[in-house]
Design a protein around this motif. Structure first.
Motif, PDB file in Angstrom:
ATOM      1  N   TYR A   1       0.890  -1.333  -0.270  1.00 29.71           N
ATOM      2  CA  TYR A   1       0.300  -0.087  -0.287  1.00 29.71           C
ATOM      3  C   TYR A   1       0.942   1.149  -0.064  1.00 29.71           C
ATOM      4  CZ  TYR A   1      -3.437  -3.319   0.397  1.00 29.71           C
ATOM      5  OH  TYR A   1      -3.892  -4.199   0.576  1.00 29.71           O
ATOM      6  N   SER A   2       1.835   0.930   0.708  1.00 27.30           N
ATOM      7  CA  SER A   2       2.853   2.199   0.591  1.00 27.30           C
ATOM      8  C   SER A   2       3.244   2.826  -0.958  1.00 27.30           C
ATOM      9  CB  SER A   2       4.238   2.021   0.837  1.00 27.30           C
ATOM     10  OG  SER A   2       5.359   3.008   0.711  1.00 27.30           O
ATOM     11  N   SER A   3       3.017   1.630  -1.858  1.00 27.99           N
ATOM     12  CA  SER A   3       3.486   1.992  -2.912  1.00 27.99           C
ATOM     13  C   SER A   3       2.376   2.150  -3.783  1.00 27.99           C
ATOM     14  CB  SER A   3       4.367   0.590  -4.233  1.00 27.99           C
ATOM     15  OG  SER A   3       6.176   0.062  -3.616  1.00 27.99           O
ATOM     16  N   VAL A   4       1.144   2.145  -3.794  1.00 26.62           N
ATOM     17  CA  VAL A   4       0.146   2.483  -4.069  1.00 26.62           C
ATOM     18  C   VAL A   4      -0.467   3.321  -3.876  1.00 26.62           C
ATOM     19  CG1 VAL A   4      -2.551   2.150  -3.691  1.00 26.62           C
ATOM     20  CG2 VAL A   4      -1.097  -0.120  -3.971  1.00 26.62           C
ATOM     21  N   ALA A   5      -0.227   4.113  -2.604  1.00 26.71           N
ATOM     22  CA  ALA A   5       0.056   5.431  -2.158  1.00 26.71           C
ATOM     23  C   ALA A   5       1.223   6.394  -3.449  1.00 26.71           C
ATOM     24  CB  ALA A   5       0.024   5.927  -0.697  1.00 26.71           C
TER      25      ALA A   5
ATOM     26  N   ILE B   1      -4.454   7.229   2.643  1.00 29.05           N
ATOM     27  CA  ILE B   1      -3.356   5.079   2.535  1.00 29.05           C
ATOM     28  C   ILE B   1      -2.192   6.062   3.027  1.00 29.05           C
ATOM     29  CG2 ILE B   1      -1.745   3.465   1.204  1.00 29.05           C
ATOM     30  CD1 ILE B   1      -4.106   4.112  -0.841  1.00 29.05           C
ATOM     31  N   SER B   2      -2.164   7.655   3.328  1.00 28.38           N
ATOM     32  CA  SER B   2      -0.418   7.531   3.574  1.00 28.38           C
ATOM     33  C   SER B   2      -0.465   7.596   5.068  1.00 28.38           C
ATOM     34  CB  SER B   2       0.080   8.708   3.245  1.00 28.38           C
ATOM     35  OG  SER B   2       0.974   8.102   2.173  1.00 28.38           O
ATOM     36  N   GLU B   3      -2.093   7.635   5.149  1.00 30.59           N
ATOM     37  CA  GLU B   3      -2.861   8.878   6.959  1.00 30.59           C
ATOM     38  C   GLU B   3      -2.608   7.455   7.787  1.00 30.59           C
ATOM     39  OE1 GLU B   3      -6.146  11.291   6.464  1.00 30.59           O
ATOM     40  OE2 GLU B   3      -5.031  12.931   6.634  1.00 30.59           O
TER      41      GLU B   3
ATOM     42  N   ALA C   1       5.279  21.436   8.780  1.00 30.32           N
ATOM     43  CA  ALA C   1       4.558  20.468  10.078  1.00 30.32           C
ATOM     44  C   ALA C   1       4.997  19.499  10.159  1.00 30.32           C
ATOM     45  CB  ALA C   1       3.636  21.369  10.320  1.00 30.32           C
ATOM     46  N   ILE C   2       5.330  18.709   8.933  1.00 27.23           N
ATOM     47  CA  ILE C   2       5.055  17.322   9.055  1.00 27.23           C
ATOM     48  C   ILE C   2       6.682  16.995   9.478  1.00 27.23           C
ATOM     49  CG2 ILE C   2       6.324  14.934   7.476  1.00 27.23           C
ATOM     50  CD1 ILE C   2       2.457  15.111   7.250  1.00 27.23           C
ATOM     51  N   ALA C   3       7.715  17.938   8.253  1.00 23.74           N
ATOM     52  CA  ALA C   3       8.905  18.454   7.819  1.00 23.74           C
ATOM     53  C   ALA C   3       9.140  18.304   8.808  1.00 23.74           C
ATOM     54  CB  ALA C   3       9.489  19.179   6.486  1.00 23.74           C
TER      55      ALA C   3
ATOM     56  N   ALA D   1       6.673  11.092   5.314  1.00 26.12           N
ATOM     57  CA  ALA D   1       7.018  11.399   4.182  1.00 26.12           C
ATOM     58  C   ALA D   1       6.514  11.545   3.018  1.00 26.12           C
ATOM     59  CB  ALA D   1       8.380  11.066   4.033  1.00 26.12           C
ATOM     60  N   GLY D   2       4.987   9.965   2.849  1.00 28.76           N
ATOM     61  CA  GLY D   2       4.692  10.044   1.634  1.00 28.76           C
ATOM     62  C   GLY D   2       3.331  11.255   1.755  1.00 28.76           C
ATOM     63  N   LEU D   3       2.954  11.703   3.133  1.00 35.32           N
ATOM     64  CA  LEU D   3       1.863  12.675   2.931  1.00 35.32           C
ATOM     65  C   LEU D   3       2.154  13.989   2.868  1.00 35.32           C
ATOM     66  CD1 LEU D   3      -0.935  11.798   4.108  1.00 35.32           C
ATOM     67  CD2 LEU D   3      -0.029  12.464   7.013  1.00 35.32           C
ATOM     68  N   ALA D   4       3.186  14.212   3.555  1.00 32.38           N
ATOM     69  CA  ALA D   4       3.992  15.528   3.436  1.00 32.38           C
ATOM     70  C   ALA D   4       4.228  16.260   2.064  1.00 32.38           C
ATOM     71  CB  ALA D   4       5.620  16.042   3.988  1.00 32.38           C
TER      72      ALA D   4
END
Length: 195
Positions: free
Chosen positions: A58-62, A91-93, A130-132, A99-102
């Motif tokens: 799912y990380s790759s799907v995101a 998915i990232s959440e 903020a994530i970073a 990193a994907g979310l940012a």
């Protein structure tokens, strides 16, 4: 483009496995996009999606959703771009892939800017930054650049308001300095173009 040759090279690198095939399709899509061929890029990348889903990667799907969103954005199809980015965000959440979310938040900020939605653009770029800042490493240069650019474009007052709304705290001086550094850079570039 010599797709047959690229396919053979790609296939020889990742070997004939389902994960290798998925990575190969994605790489060919990214190459096509870099070459300015959005149609082939989407076609290749869509081929990898069911493989990653079948592998439950799912990380790759995101990541693929972010790729498709970025390609749609480059074609000025903002609605499709937003749809793909929000799928990636969901998915990232769930995976807590910060990193994907940012990255997806930054892309949504640029989509909101293209729609002329200043506050929403700042909201998403503040979330990305903020994530970073809360992760262990320094923020990516691209995030800092977009934050500085959007903050400069829409002004300190709106930036301060959005920062407070999103994070519940005042805009820190170190963050404010990013915007001011961008403004100084922008002013320097404008001055040198007038010479």
């Amino acid at each position: 483009m010599q797709w047959g040759i690229l396919w053979i090279v790609c296939w020889s690198i990742w070997k004939p496995t389902r994960p290798g095939l998925a990575r190969c399709y994605r790489q060919l899509g990214l190459i096509a996009w870099q070459q300015g061929d959005a149609e082939h890029a989407v076609a290749w990348i869509l081929k990898c999606l069911p493989l990653f889903e079948a592998l439950q990667d799912y990380s790759s799907v995101a990541t693929v959703f972010r790729d498709l969103g970025s390609i749609a954005h480059s074609r000025q199809d903002l609605e499709e771009a937003a749809d793909w980015q929000f799928k990636s965000i969901a998915i990232s959440e769930r995976l807590e892939d910060w990193a994907g979310l940012a990255s997806a938040y930054q892309e949504v900020a640029l989509i909101a800017e293209a729609y002329g939605q200043a506050e929403e653009a700042l909201d998403w770029i503040v979330r990305s930054l903020a994530i970073a800042f809360r992760s262990s490493g320094p923020p990516p240069e691209g995030t800092l650049y977009e934050f500085g650019r959007l903050g400069s474009k829409f002004g300190d007052r709106l930036l301060e308001q959005v920062w407070m709304n999103v994070l519940g705290e005042a805009l820190p001086g170190e963050v404010r300095s990013i915007v001011h550094q961008y403004r100084e850079l922008e002013d320097t570039e404008q001055d040198s173009s007038h010479d």
